[in-house]
Scaffold this active site. Structure first.
Site, PDB file in Angstrom:
ATOM      1  N   ASP A  34       0.846  -1.190   0.000  1.00 44.47           N
ATOM      2  CA  ASP A  34       0.000   0.000   0.000  1.00 44.47           C
ATOM      3  C   ASP A  34       0.887   1.248   0.000  1.00 44.47           C
ATOM      4  O   ASP A  34       1.611   1.492   0.970  1.00 44.47           O
ATOM      5  CB  ASP A  34      -0.892  -0.019   1.243  1.00 44.47           C
ATOM      6  CG  ASP A  34      -2.022   0.986   1.198  1.00 44.47           C
ATOM      7  OD1 ASP A  34      -2.040   1.821   0.279  1.00 44.47           O
ATOM      8  OD2 ASP A  34      -2.889   0.947   2.089  1.00 44.47           O
ATOM      9  N   ASP A  35       0.852   2.010  -1.090  1.00 47.44           N
ATOM     10  CA  ASP A  35       1.624   3.253  -1.208  1.00 47.44           C
ATOM     11  C   ASP A  35       3.134   3.023  -1.241  1.00 47.44           C
ATOM     12  O   ASP A  35       3.917   3.859  -0.781  1.00 47.44           O
ATOM     13  CB  ASP A  35       1.301   4.229  -0.060  1.00 47.44           C
ATOM     14  CG  ASP A  35      -0.058   4.894  -0.199  1.00 47.44           C
ATOM     15  OD1 ASP A  35      -0.793   4.555  -1.134  1.00 47.44           O
ATOM     16  OD2 ASP A  35      -0.382   5.764   0.641  1.00 47.44           O
ATOM     17  N   CYS A  74      -5.966   4.408  -3.801  1.00 46.13           N
ATOM     18  CA  CYS A  74      -6.192   3.065  -3.262  1.00 46.13           C
ATOM     19  C   CYS A  74      -7.442   2.356  -3.754  1.00 46.13           C
ATOM     20  O   CYS A  74      -7.371   1.277  -4.349  1.00 46.13           O
ATOM     21  CB  CYS A  74      -6.241   3.148  -1.731  1.00 46.13           C
ATOM     22  SG  CYS A  74      -4.765   3.827  -0.960  1.00 46.13           S
ATOM     23  N   LYS A 133      -6.278  -4.921   4.224  1.00 41.22           N
ATOM     24  CA  LYS A 133      -7.066  -3.742   3.875  1.00 41.22           C
ATOM     25  C   LYS A 133      -8.109  -4.084   2.817  1.00 41.22           C
ATOM     26  O   LYS A 133      -7.791  -4.629   1.771  1.00 41.22           O
ATOM     27  CB  LYS A 133      -6.115  -2.651   3.368  1.00 41.22           C
ATOM     28  CG  LYS A 133      -6.794  -1.415   2.803  1.00 41.22           C
ATOM     29  CD  LYS A 133      -5.753  -0.355   2.480  1.00 41.22           C
ATOM     30  CE  LYS A 133      -6.332   0.821   1.742  1.00 41.22           C
ATOM     31  NZ  LYS A 133      -5.352   1.908   1.568  1.00 41.22           N
ATOM     32  N   HIS A 135     -11.305  -1.644   1.943  1.00 41.75           N
ATOM     33  CA  HIS A 135     -11.463  -0.304   1.348  1.00 41.75           C
ATOM     34  C   HIS A 135     -12.362  -0.296   0.112  1.00 41.75           C
ATOM     35  O   HIS A 135     -12.181   0.510  -0.795  1.00 41.75           O
ATOM     36  CB  HIS A 135     -10.085   0.290   1.004  1.00 41.75           C
ATOM     37  CG  HIS A 135     -10.069   1.791   1.007  1.00 41.75           C
ATOM     38  ND1 HIS A 135      -9.140   2.543   0.324  1.00 41.75           N
ATOM     39  CD2 HIS A 135     -10.889   2.687   1.606  1.00 41.75           C
ATOM     40  CE1 HIS A 135      -9.363   3.820   0.508  1.00 41.75           C
ATOM     41  NE2 HIS A 135     -10.423   3.945   1.286  1.00 41.75           N
ATOM     42  N   HIS A 223       1.636   2.436   3.862  1.00 38.92           N
ATOM     43  CA  HIS A 223       0.718   3.574   3.981  1.00 38.92           C
ATOM     44  C   HIS A 223       0.847   4.182   5.380  1.00 38.92           C
ATOM     45  O   HIS A 223       1.101   3.469   6.349  1.00 38.92           O
ATOM     46  CB  HIS A 223      -0.708   3.057   3.756  1.00 38.92           C
ATOM     47  CG  HIS A 223      -1.756   4.117   3.572  1.00 38.92           C
ATOM     48  ND1 HIS A 223      -2.126   4.985   4.579  1.00 38.92           N
ATOM     49  CD2 HIS A 223      -2.533   4.432   2.507  1.00 38.92           C
ATOM     50  CE1 HIS A 223      -3.089   5.787   4.143  1.00 38.92           C
ATOM     51  NE2 HIS A 223      -3.347   5.474   2.877  1.00 38.92           N
ATOM     52  N   ASP A 282      -0.514  -0.950  -4.774  1.00 36.89           N
ATOM     53  CA  ASP A 282      -1.802  -0.481  -5.279  1.00 36.89           C
ATOM     54  C   ASP A 282      -1.680   0.789  -6.103  1.00 36.89           C
ATOM     55  O   ASP A 282      -2.532   1.084  -6.949  1.00 36.89           O
ATOM     56  CB  ASP A 282      -2.800  -0.274  -4.130  1.00 36.89           C
ATOM     57  CG  ASP A 282      -2.362   0.766  -3.113  1.00 36.89           C
ATOM     58  OD1 ASP A 282      -1.171   1.136  -3.080  1.00 36.89           O
ATOM     59  OD2 ASP A 282      -3.225   1.217  -2.327  1.00 36.89           O
ATOM     60  N   ASN A 283      -0.646   1.560  -5.867  1.00 39.04           N
ATOM     61  CA  ASN A 283      -0.380   2.790  -6.628  1.00 39.04           C
ATOM     62  C   ASN A 283       1.031   3.242  -6.303  1.00 39.04           C
ATOM     63  O   ASN A 283       1.731   2.611  -5.512  1.00 39.04           O
ATOM     64  CB  ASN A 283      -1.396   3.900  -6.295  1.00 39.04           C
ATOM     65  CG  ASN A 283      -1.692   4.053  -4.813  1.00 39.04           C
ATOM     66  OD1 ASN A 283      -2.793   3.737  -4.350  1.00 39.04           O
ATOM     67  ND2 ASN A 283      -0.708   4.510  -4.061  1.00 39.04           N
ATOM     68  N   LYS A 301       1.466   9.270  -6.027  1.00 37.91           N
ATOM     69  CA  LYS A 301       0.092   8.835  -5.773  1.00 37.91           C
ATOM     70  C   LYS A 301      -0.882   9.990  -6.015  1.00 37.91           C
ATOM     71  O   LYS A 301      -0.633  11.121  -5.644  1.00 37.91           O
ATOM     72  CB  LYS A 301      -0.034   8.361  -4.324  1.00 37.91           C
ATOM     73  CG  LYS A 301      -1.449   8.011  -3.889  1.00 37.91           C
ATOM     74  CD  LYS A 301      -1.484   7.605  -2.428  1.00 37.91           C
ATOM     75  CE  LYS A 301      -2.920   7.304  -1.981  1.00 37.91           C
ATOM     76  NZ  LYS A 301      -2.978   6.852  -0.578  1.00 37.91           N
TER      77      LYS A 301
END
Length: 462
Positions: A34-35, A74, A133, A135, A223, A282-283, A301
């Site tokens: 994540d991130d 995300c 996660k 989301h 993240h 994810d990004n 991001k």
């Protein structure tokens, strides 16, 4: 469903080779960071800290240098990954508006008519685990993972939380186990990344041995908030000038430790050679917030520069996919669902709706390239758009009135804007994008379009 007779022949050959190597339906494991910054793995060139376990996935299979995701934030990125469809095709282009999604009876989330990877694989006998996660909707009656094809869940419904045990219960942040909540204060040395891995290993060790599984291991790391374990920070020997960067590094290294635990578990259980593993983010990294690095890419991001949508992307399947490959073909997270459908036989049982392609011929080195295709991105209430076709990428920021054209193969850092040099090409790609937009449905409120009152505020800001 595939785009050419030649491609069908390649697919058939790829399936035959895979079937010889793995007679049983293969297990599937997605590990999603994540991130994570594009440059923040040692296999991606990082020199400040090491990630030997994640590197294993890339080195034992294929490292894609041009791996993309469906969106630069995300929730819509995850929606694309899990459905194999660009979120724009069902109105999902932004992170959730939690003021709307958390209301009782909210319908803000991953649309119920969209099948997930778990739905597709369940139809051919897979046991499906979702860890970490989610989301994709706060209303558990509609959007809980167990309502979307998964058989077991341990994680948080929302998008982020503290890595330490929460002192106060939060219905969308406290870790859940299926529909119940974990008593986090009773877990010794609670740290979210460790706890999620503990649960992943538990599921692997207690699963039905004769049943294939799909595991979606969706870490919250790295993240924010920036919170790292002291014992991990003590292991870092690089002289970090930026204290935020050091904490971020500790979070990535801890995630790598935990990936190693999962890989070792697969080895110990003797199932590594029947498990296809994917690692990606994810990004791109939000470099202004968590001190991640997307070098040599431009942007971060939330943007549609390469730094927002190009991510570390590795795939391995020990004994089936030849190891040590570095592949420069553009691929995207949307390709995962059709790839899993192919290796599981799900595509023989039902029509697979997807904007992606089966990657097996490429992974098996039966072809050096995929059929020509175009990638489209849109986000931010339609204010940012981009299109990638061949080596060229066109990007428009409608809010600022800016437009860009790059030769991505020669200009990975998006430094040389070719709009004035090639106005006809820019115009053609702009028109092609606008034509694509006419095929899209309206944005969903809370996942792309603002609530009515927010729309008025947005207009005032302009």
């Amino acid at each position: 469903m595939f785009r050419s007779v030649a491609w069908i022949a390649l697919l058939a050959g790829g399936f035959a080779a895979a079937a010889q190597a793995a007679p049983k339906k293969p297990n599937v494991l997605i590990i999603l960071a994540d991130d994570l910054g594009y440059a923040d793995l040692s296999v991606q060139g990082c020199k400040q800290f090491k990630t030997p376990n994640i590197d294993r996935i890339f080195n034992e299979g294929v490292r894609f240098t041009q791996g993309y995701v469906a969106n630069s934030v995300c929730a819509p990125s995850r929606a694309g990954l899990l459905t194999g469809r660009m979120g724009s095709s069902f109105g999902f282009e932004s992170n959730l508006n939690h003021d709307l999604s958390s209301k009782p009876g909210s319908t803000v989330g991953l649309p119920l008519d969209q099948k997930t990877i778990a739905d597709v694989l369940k139809a051919v006998g897979y046991e499906n685990y979702c860890i970490g996660k989610w989301h994709l909707g706060d209303n558990q009656k509609l959007f809980h993972p167990l309502k979307r094809g998964f058989d077991a869940f341990c994680g948080l419904i929302s998008g982020s939380r503290s890595y330490w045990a929460l002192e106060k219960h939060d219905p969308i942040k406290t870790l859940m186990v299926d529909y119940g909540y974990m008593d986090e204060g009773q877990v010794e040395d609670f740290y979210v990344t460790d706890v999620l891995t503990d649960k992943a290993i538990h599921y692997l060790e207690t699963r039905q041995k004769d049943q294939p599984f799909f595991m979606y291991l969706s870490y919250t790391a790295p993240h924010g908030p920036l919170e790292a374990k002291d014992d991990v920070l003590e292991r870092l020997d690089y002289d970090f000038k930026n204290p935020k960067r050091k904490i971020y590094a500790g979070m990535v290294v801890n995630m790598d430790d935990n990936v190693g635990r999962v890989l070792n578990c697969l080895d110990d259980l003797g199932i590594s050679e029947n498990t296809l593993i994917v690692f990606l983010s994810d990004n791109g990294g939000p470099t202004d917030k968590n001190s991640s690095s997307n070098w040599p890419l431009r942007g971060m991001k939330g943007q549609l520069f390469e730094g927002g949508v190009r991510v570390p992307f590795g795939v391995c399947w020990k004994g089936t996919i030849p190891p040590g490959q570095v592949n420069n073909e553009p691929v995207i997270s949307l390709d995962l669902l059709p790839t899993f459908a192919a290796i599981s036989g799900a595509d023989k049982k039902t029509t697979i709706e997807t904007d992606g392609l089966n990657l097996m011929p490429l992974l098996m080195q039966r072809t050096g390239s995929l059929p020509g295709r175009t990638f489209y991105w849109r986000r931010g209430e339609k204010t940012q758009v981009a299109i990638r076709e061949g080596k060229f990428k066109y990007h428009q920021n409608r809010r600022k009135g800016e437009e860009f054209l790059w030769n991505i193969e020669d200009d990975i850092g998006e430094k040389n804007n070719l709009v004035k040099e090639h106005p006809e090409l820019a115009s053609r790609m702009r028109a092609q994008y606008e034509k694509w937009e006419t095929t899209l449905p309206p944005l969903g409120v809370g996942i792309g379009a603002p609530a009515p009152d927010e729309g008025k505020k947005s207009q005032k800001r302009k």
